[in-house]
Write an enzyme that holds these catalytic residues in place. Structure first.
Site, PDB file in Angstrom:
ATOM      1  N   HIS A   1     -77.767  10.053  28.566  1.00 18.31           N
ATOM      2  CA  HIS A   1     -76.461  10.137  29.218  1.00 18.31           C
ATOM      3  C   HIS A   1     -75.308  10.167  28.212  1.00 18.31           C
ATOM      4  O   HIS A   1     -74.224   9.652  28.488  1.00 18.31           O
ATOM      5  CB  HIS A   1     -76.258   8.975  30.210  1.00 18.31           C
ATOM      6  CG  HIS A   1     -76.937   9.192  31.524  1.00 18.31           C
ATOM      7  ND1 HIS A   1     -76.744   8.366  32.615  1.00 18.31           N
ATOM      8  CD2 HIS A   1     -77.826  10.128  31.925  1.00 18.31           C
ATOM      9  CE1 HIS A   1     -77.468   8.783  33.626  1.00 18.31           C
ATOM     10  NE2 HIS A   1     -78.149   9.858  33.238  1.00 18.31           N
TER      11      HIS A   1
ATOM     12  N   HIS B   1     -84.043  17.588  38.742  1.00 16.58           N
ATOM     13  CA  HIS B   1     -82.636  17.846  39.052  1.00 16.58           C
ATOM     14  C   HIS B   1     -81.977  18.518  37.852  1.00 16.58           C
ATOM     15  O   HIS B   1     -82.236  18.163  36.701  1.00 16.58           O
ATOM     16  CB  HIS B   1     -81.896  16.566  39.446  1.00 16.58           C
ATOM     17  CG  HIS B   1     -81.714  15.557  38.352  1.00 16.58           C
ATOM     18  ND1 HIS B   1     -80.610  15.543  37.515  1.00 16.58           N
ATOM     19  CD2 HIS B   1     -82.484  14.508  37.959  1.00 16.58           C
ATOM     20  CE1 HIS B   1     -80.706  14.534  36.674  1.00 16.58           C
ATOM     21  NE2 HIS B   1     -81.830  13.893  36.904  1.00 16.58           N
TER      22      HIS B   1
ATOM     23  N   GLU C   1     -88.378  12.563  35.905  1.00 12.61           N
ATOM     24  CA  GLU C   1     -87.118  11.916  35.551  1.00 12.61           C
ATOM     25  C   GLU C   1     -87.057  11.625  34.064  1.00 12.61           C
ATOM     26  O   GLU C   1     -87.951  11.994  33.304  1.00 12.61           O
ATOM     27  CB  GLU C   1     -86.952  10.617  36.351  1.00 12.61           C
ATOM     28  CG  GLU C   1     -85.979  10.732  37.517  1.00 12.61           C
ATOM     29  CD  GLU C   1     -84.562  11.056  37.097  1.00 12.61           C
ATOM     30  OE1 GLU C   1     -84.224  10.976  35.896  1.00 12.61           O
ATOM     31  OE2 GLU C   1     -83.757  11.418  37.967  1.00 12.61           O
TER      32      GLU C   1
ATOM     33  N   ASP D   1     -82.340  14.558  30.745  1.00  8.55           N
ATOM     34  CA  ASP D   1     -82.059  14.112  32.110  1.00  8.55           C
ATOM     35  C   ASP D   1     -81.170  15.131  32.800  1.00  8.55           C
ATOM     36  O   ASP D   1     -79.958  14.976  32.834  1.00  8.55           O
ATOM     37  CB  ASP D   1     -81.390  12.739  32.066  1.00  8.55           C
ATOM     38  CG  ASP D   1     -81.253  12.118  33.436  1.00  8.55           C
ATOM     39  OD1 ASP D   1     -82.030  12.483  34.329  1.00  8.55           O
ATOM     40  OD2 ASP D   1     -80.364  11.268  33.621  1.00  8.55           O
TER      41      ASP D   1
ATOM     42  N   GLU E   1     -78.555  14.804  41.776  1.00 10.32           N
ATOM     43  CA  GLU E   1     -79.261  13.525  41.617  1.00 10.32           C
ATOM     44  C   GLU E   1     -78.355  12.502  40.962  1.00 10.32           C
ATOM     45  O   GLU E   1     -78.363  11.324  41.341  1.00 10.32           O
ATOM     46  CB  GLU E   1     -80.519  13.711  40.769  1.00 10.32           C
ATOM     47  CG  GLU E   1     -81.443  12.495  40.744  1.00 10.32           C
ATOM     48  CD  GLU E   1     -81.114  11.497  39.630  1.00 10.32           C
ATOM     49  OE1 GLU E   1     -81.686  10.381  39.647  1.00 10.32           O
ATOM     50  OE2 GLU E   1     -80.293  11.829  38.744  1.00 10.32           O
ATOM     51  N   GLU E   2     -77.564  12.923  39.997  1.00  6.57           N
ATOM     52  CA  GLU E   2     -76.679  11.992  39.312  1.00  6.57           C
ATOM     53  C   GLU E   2     -75.584  11.473  40.238  1.00  6.57           C
ATOM     54  O   GLU E   2     -74.971  10.440  39.950  1.00  6.57           O
ATOM     55  CB  GLU E   2     -76.053  12.652  38.083  1.00  6.57           C
ATOM     56  CG  GLU E   2     -77.041  13.085  37.004  1.00  6.57           C
ATOM     57  CD  GLU E   2     -77.788  11.925  36.369  1.00  6.57           C
ATOM     58  OE1 GLU E   2     -77.470  10.757  36.685  1.00  6.57           O
ATOM     59  OE2 GLU E   2     -78.695  12.186  35.555  1.00  6.57           O
TER      60      GLU E   2
END
Length: 886
Positions: free
Chosen positions: A336, A187, A260, A199, A233-234
């Site tokens: 993140h 993603h 991932e 990510d 995806e998030e």
């Protein structure tokens, strides 16, 4: 009193006589001080029995464990094995893709950065690859913008709705086409305020490079490979759902690989496979050049202990497709956050991921098993890598047989001591039961004592002292746990086993962990857990070690030869357990920095370290009974603990770090919020505004208050009891994890793209229910809450599969997101009521989240953010909350 003393003396004499009978070949027991002597010096009276001098024994064990830890550290630092590096995958070119994608900045769903800039860049690269591809291949490109809805039992259960999100789908297949396909998924979207390098931009970069290489290869594929660059995806797995349930290529997919991240770089761990379909694991074993996989990680993740999900869940549940789930796990501290940048991902990490994924995709695309996957569906594998060098795998039924064989060997070993003359057998069973009881007592006493320390640390506000300084956890809880274990056994040895033969005690306390691990093995096997192989290792190797050391120990006692052979025999179990725990620590510690305000991380860490101490000490307990003394060991461990405890209580170990090379930031959510509450007549009854602040860890904002004094407990958020989820703008239903938050008064916020909400229609249905239809338009991310009033029930709605899913808190939660140019959102709910209600049937709340663009920040929000210390990562945006009653 005299009779009582005589009786006690008689019992002790009988027990001592029974032990002497059990060890007829051993010299009679004598006082410990007469037996103790240095290694290599025989005991008096011609005996060769020896005891362990404390200082040397401790030094040997310390060096042994440090050596094992060093080997494990080296294993994790060696990202690629030079001899196995593929010349096919070009990591520097993949890095160029990564840097270009992250240059667009944060890529939240609905933002131009995500929906336009990144999509156009990926499309440009794919078209360039198509132009230069070998003519034995055919490349097809499709941009999908799906709309859909589904429910998921994640975070207590909620429903998701998405509209016009983006997928870039690329199919590489033979020139004449292919009936079957393997899917590779990444993603390109990111969470707000993070560049999302690990990510998951790096995975998309790896996929681009794999597509580049395969398209130029003159070797045709047997099956198609579908590369899904998913753009949502998030937003809780929406894009993968849109692809697998709506795209016309989805029906050809027979297996998938999901890429991932739960960290930034390092090794990518296979932490989920299946369900069933053992041929997929075999494909990874055969094709991955740098394997890193373990069934333990799969069973831990799927247990729900770690609050996370990946696209694997969607493909498995909605597509009924088996797959492999991989994720980077190193350095989850900056996952993140704004620090998740391309420069922090080592080229070797990209190389190993590319080598592995390219190898597996090629293997599957040329495999006959892919086309006949239904024939190989049933069965599971026990699998684990051996320090990253290779993988051991075998069917679970074979594993169950092996576990039964190992358990049987343990039973035979223990049974041989029981199948003796009656008195000796009863004496052995009694002594084994007593020793096992003392061992369990030592475990319980250690756990309770260390948890008490952890609770105290949490209460005084010094939790997470080890978050940046990892070794503090060992010095604080590890030393105390070991000291407590050793102390209990030392007291048992001194007072209960005062005149007992040390060799007999060493044998008994070797048999205790054999019994413990054997029972654990049998239980895990009965429960069908593949992780039972760890227990099998901890039974088989010790029994083999016992066989190798039996003669030496029986004839001469604890000699250098005995200790050396014993440690060599236990080398693999100890090395593997440390290796396995390294993986767990690598994931566990960063998670405690974002696990919410309700779970005390020090209690979790203390419990984990006590468990680890118990396991690591299990086959060293017998050394306590062979040692001349443990006094200095206990004093040293206790001193280290006390010094560390004092330092932790004084606050010298600050939890967070702003070190640019190795940051450990405190995560905080700051939302400039405006709220409006309406009654049944539609009248505004209450409104307020402020900065709503959530600290993502147990420490809340206690460390921030000295820097921003107005952020203190006097402004703790008050829950609106009559409102769903307390009337606060949650992006996900995680209110039960974050009950401590703060609301600092601030001016009203007026977004330029405000929300528009209206009751579109109200219908009385023939089956005595009322259907309410609503229309909402607003930013790309919104959350809808529903609370049904007493006397009413929510029968149906137009979301998910039509059956409303209630959250663990009793309310209904809907997560909404859209891409560019989305139409107003229409949905309906159908309510049944038992009679007229004066306060309405349902309370509906709608929260907005402005993650990007001119509405994301306000001058007041920017001014507050500037005051946060540099060791924090305040992720911020503007939100509104509107509540209505119908």
């Amino acid at each position: 009193m005299e009779r009582s003393s005589a009786a006690v003396g008689a019992v002790r004499r009988l027990r001592t006589q029974a032990q002497q009978q059990y060890h007829q070949q051993q010299p009679p027991p004598c006082r410990p001080e007469k037996e103790g002597r240095d290694w290599g010096k025989p005991a008096r009276g011609g005996s060769a029995r020896l005891l362990l001098p404390e200082s040397r024994a401790v030094l040997v064990l310390l060096l042994y464990l440090l050596g094992l830890r060093g080997l494990v550290y080296f294993s994790f630092q060696q990202l690629v094995q030079p001899a196995r590096v593929s010349k096919e995958f070009n990591a520097p070119r993949a890095r160029t893709y990564l840097e270009n994608i992250t240059a667009f900045g944060p890529r939240a769903v609905g933002s131009p950065e995500n929906e336009v800039f990144t999509v156009n860049y990926l499309l440009e690269q794919v078209k360039a690859i198509e132009t230069a591809s070998n003519n034995v291949h055919k490349i097809s490109i499709d941009i999908q913008r799906p709309t859909g809805t589904f429910s998921i039992d994640f975070l207590g259960g909620f429903t998701s709705y998405y509209d016009n999100i983006t997928n870039l789908v690329v199919k590489l297949e033979p020139r004449n086409g292919a009936e079957h396909a393997v899917l590779s998924n990444c993603h390109f979207d990111s969470v707000p305020n993070s560049p999302g390098a690990s990510d998951d931009a790096v995975s998309c970069s790896v996929m681009l490079e794999i597509l580049y290489y395969l398209s130029k290869s003159p070797e045709p594929l047997q099956h198609a490979i579908i590369f899904l660059f998913n753009g949502a995806e998030e937003s809780i797995l929406q894009a993968s759902h849109g692809f697998i349930t709506q795209h016309h290529w989805a029906k050809s997919v027979r297996a998938f690989i999901n890429l991932e991240a739960a960290g930034v770089g390092g090794k990518e761990l296979v932490f989920q496979t299946g369900p069933e379909n053992p041929w997929l694991v075999q494909a990874y074993i055969s094709a991955a050049k740098h394997p890193f996989a373990c069934i333990v990680a799969q069973e831990v993740f799927q247990s729900g202990i770690i609050p996370a999900e990946t696209d694997f869940r969607i493909y498995r549940d909605f597509g009924n497709i088996p797959g492999i789930d991989l994720a980077f796990i190193e350095n989850g501290y900056i996952y993140h956050t704004k620090y998740d940048t391309a420069d922090r991902i080592l080229t070797d990490s990209i190389q190993r991921a590319g080598d592995n994924i390219l190898g597996v995709l090629k293997y599957l695309a040329k495999s006959d098993s892919l086309a006949k996957s239904h024939e190989y569906r049933h069965g599971n594998l026990v699998f684990f890598d051996v320090f990253g060098m290779f993988i051991l795998a075998y069917p679970t039924r074979v594993g169950a047989i092996m576990n039964c064989v190992v358990t049987t060997l343990a039973i035979l070993y223990l049974g041989k001591k029981i199948l003796q003359p009656r008195k000796r057998a009863i004496s052995y069973l009694k002594e084994l039961a007593i020793a096992f009881g003392f061992t369990v007592l030592s475990w319980f006493a250690t756990l309770v004592g260390i948890l008490f320390v952890a609770v105290f640390i949490s209460v005084i506000g010094r939790s997470l002292s080890w978050y940046t300084h990892f070794h503090v956890s060992g010095f604080l809880y590890g030393t105390a746990a070991l000291a407590k274990l050793i102390l209990v056994h030392t007291l048992v040895k001194k007072f209960y086993y005062k005149n007992t033969n040390q060799q007999f005690l060493a044998e008994i306390f070797f048999d205790v962990p054999v019994l413990f691990w054997s029972v654990t093995l049998a239980l895990l096997t009965y429960l069908g857990l593949s992780s039972a192989f760890v227990s099998a290792i901890w039974v088989a190797f010790p029994l083999l070690t016992r066989l190798m050391t039996y003669k030496e120990f029986k004839e001469k006692g604890a000699t250098v030869t005995f200790v050396t052979t014993y440690l060599l025999g236990m080398f693999f179990p100890y090395l593997y357990l440390i290796y396995l725990n390294w993986v767990i620590f690598e994931m566990l510690i960063p998670i405690t920095g974002r696990s919410g305000s309700e779970i005390p991380p020090d209690i979790i860490m203390a419990a984990f370290i006590v468990t680890l101490s118990i396991l690591l000490s299990s086959y060293f307990l017998n050394f306590i009974y062979l040692a001349r003394s443990t006094k200095m060991t206990i004093i040293t461990l206790s001193t280290v603990f006390l010094v560390t405890f004092v330092l932790v209580c004084s606050g010298i170990f600050f939890p967070y770090s702003s070190d640019s090379a190795n940051p450990r930031p405190k995560r905080i959510f700051v939302q400039h919020l405006s709220r409006r509450f309406h009654n049944l007549d539609g009248q505004l009854t209450k409104s307020d505004s402020g900065m709503w602040i959530n600290g993502l860890d147990y420490g809340g904002i206690s460390y921030v208050t000295p820097h921003i004094p107005e952020l203190n407990d006097s402004i703790r958020t008050k829950c609106e009891e009559d409102s769903p989820l307390c009337g606060l703008p949650w992006i996900l239903p995680v209110d039960y994890l974050f009950r401590k938050n703060w609301y600092l008064p601030a001016p009203m916020v007026t977004p330029k793209n405000p929300i528009h909400f209206q009751l579109f229609s109200k219908e009385q249905m023939p089956w005595d229910s009322i259907k309410l239809t609503f229309e909402i338009s607003g930013p790309s991310h919104m959350s809808l809450y529903l609370r049904v009033h007493r006397g009413a029930t929510l029968a149906r709605w137009s979301l998910g599969d039509g059956i409303p899913v209630v959250n663990v808190g009793g309310d209904y939660f809907v997560y909404y997101s859209h891409g560019l140019q989305a139409l107003p959102w229409h949905f309906w709910i159908e309510l049944k009521t038992s009679g007229e209600s004066t306060n309405g049937m349902v309370t509906l709340g709608i929260a907005t989240h402005y993650y990007f663009g001119e509405d994301q920040k306000t001058p007041q929000l920017n001014a507050l953010l500037e005051r946060f210390p540099n060791w924090t990562f305040p992720s911020s945006w503007v939100s509104t909350y509107d509540q209505f009653v119908f």
